[in-house]
Design an enzyme around this catalytic site. Structure first.
Site, short mmCIF file in Angstrom:
data_model
loop_
_atom_site.label_atom_id
_atom_site.label_comp_id
_atom_site.label_asym_id
_atom_site.label_seq_id
_atom_site.Cartn_x
_atom_site.Cartn_y
_atom_site.Cartn_z
N LYS A 69 0.81 -1.23 0.00
CA LYS A 69 0.00 0.00 0.00
C LYS A 69 0.84 1.27 0.00
O LYS A 69 0.35 2.34 -0.44
CB LYS A 69 -0.94 0.01 1.20
CG LYS A 69 -2.07 -1.01 1.13
CD LYS A 69 -3.18 -0.55 0.21
CE LYS A 69 -4.41 -1.42 0.33
NZ LYS A 69 -5.54 -0.89 -0.44
N ASP A 115 -8.86 0.09 6.19
CA ASP A 115 -9.07 -1.16 6.89
C ASP A 115 -7.73 -1.75 7.30
O ASP A 115 -7.63 -2.93 7.61
CB ASP A 115 -9.90 -2.15 6.06
CG ASP A 115 -9.54 -2.14 4.59
OD1 ASP A 115 -8.38 -1.78 4.26
OD2 ASP A 115 -10.38 -2.49 3.76
#
Length: 374
Positions: A69, A115
């Site tokens: 990410k 998340d």
């Protein structure tokens, strides 16, 4: 929990998929700790599936973070801040110079819903640039992931409900001093999520370099896990012109917003909150900006149970790849649907281990390992 299913994509139109945008690669190469991550052979998985080979892009150690990410978050943060300061995308401003310029704006902060891994990466970028970060998380996030975000120096706000509720809360916080860096898009908010997708092109470029060099076989099947679709869109772009390569998208059975949208013929929000142990995939609404490439680029969508994800974690660990629940989802899709997908000995498969053991206690429980926490 619904049963796992396989859906052939009636919307597939690979000619409509956008080209890979590779502008982030030079930027990532300038960042601390950048190096290409390995494409690791998984012989145990190949034997179990009865295929020629399986390789995993192992993102458990990407620039000092336990997931891929940081690629999307760093590029989107950089582009967001350039736009905020009135600089063009090709200005060539380095991070150190950007940090110096931002020092004159002490009230500025980065905001993001997550998340898990995306928010931690945004928090890391905020710390690198001397900014504060406010990260919104769903109420069922495990303490280890919350603690990891807080350890980056961010303020963490737990939002009642699921990921979609955290997204709504992040949008409410946007103002002139609070810049939202999200990996999903909604009406009126599309630029940062599009930059997130572009940021992932660095990883795809590394893979294509290895394929072109002949260090790994050209894949006949590429499997990508799907949350809101940003990562899956980057994969679709990377393999849009790869003749003979099938793309398979994987979601949890109870967080299947893209599969449900394919079945409905357009973007659909599924009831939530989503509670899969594949926390990075617990999304209820596809990203508007990712949808055209995901819906046009994938041949098949499959859903998998938490039990299948845990099985895949163990199988990957047998080949010395440490993969978290979301990271193992792609392999779980193959294990669950191998027969329906028609896999055979001529197939060479690429999967993405998108995260390491971000919940170390659960990883150790599932695999029998004894890893120390991050």
């Amino acid at each position: 929990m619904s049963e796992p299913r396989l859906v052939r994509n009636p919307l597939v139109a690979k000619g409509s998929v956008r080209s890979l945008v590779d502008g982030s690669r030079a930027f990532h190469r300038s960042m601390p700790d950048y190096r290409p991550t390995p494409l690791t052979a998984l012989p145990a998985a190949a034997a179990r599936l009865g295929v020629g080979s399986v390789h995993a892009k192992d993102e458990s150690r990407r620039m000092g973070m336990p997931s891929f990410k940081i690629l999307g978050a760093s590029w989107a943060t950089y582009r967001t801040l350039l736009a905020y300061l009135g600089h063009t995308a090709d200005s060539g401003i380095e991070l150190a110079d950007l940090k110096t310029e931002l020092a004159s704006r002490p009230g500025l902060r980065l905001v993001s819903a997550t998340d898990g891994n995306h928010g931690r990466a945004v928090a890391r970028m905020a710390a690198l640039l001397g900014l504060s970060a406010h990260i919104l998380v769903p109420e069922d996030m495990v303490a280890a992931r919350i603690d990891a975000i807080a350890a980056e120096g961010a303020k963490v706000e737990v939002v009642r409900g699921g990921y979609d509720d955290a997204i709504r809360r992040s949008a409410e916080l946007a103002d002139t001093d609070s810049l939202v860096v999200s990996d999903t898009s909604w009406e009126g908010y599309v630029d940062p999520p599009s930059w997130v997708i572009d940021g992932y092109s660095t990883m795809i470029g590394e893979i294509l370099d290895d394929i072109d060099a002949g260090t790994v076989p050209r894949p006949s099947v590429v499997v990508a896990q799907i949350g809101v679709g940003a990562f899956a869109a980057a994969v679709a772009r990377g393999f849009r012109n790869s003749a003979g390569t099938r793309l398979v998208g994987v979601e949890p059975t109870d967080a299947d917003c893209v599969t449900a949208s394919i079945e409905a013929g357009g973007i659909t929000t599924i009831p939530g909150p989503q509670r899969s142990n594949m926390a990075g995939l617990n999304c209820g609404t596809p990203s508007v900006i990712a949808w055209p490439d995901v819906s046009g680029g994938y041949d098949t969508f499959v859903t998998v149970t938490d039990t299948a994800a845990e099985d895949a974690m163990r199988l990957m660990y047998a080949d010395e790849v440490v993969s978290g629940e979301s990271g193992a989802a792609g392999l779980a899709g193959l294990l669950t649907h191998a027969r329906e997908l028609g896999l055979g000995p001529d197939d060479h498969i690429l999967v993405f281990s998108t995260e390491g053991a971000t919940d170390t206690a659960n990883f150790n429980r599932v695999t029998g390992a004894a890893l120390a926490g991050e």
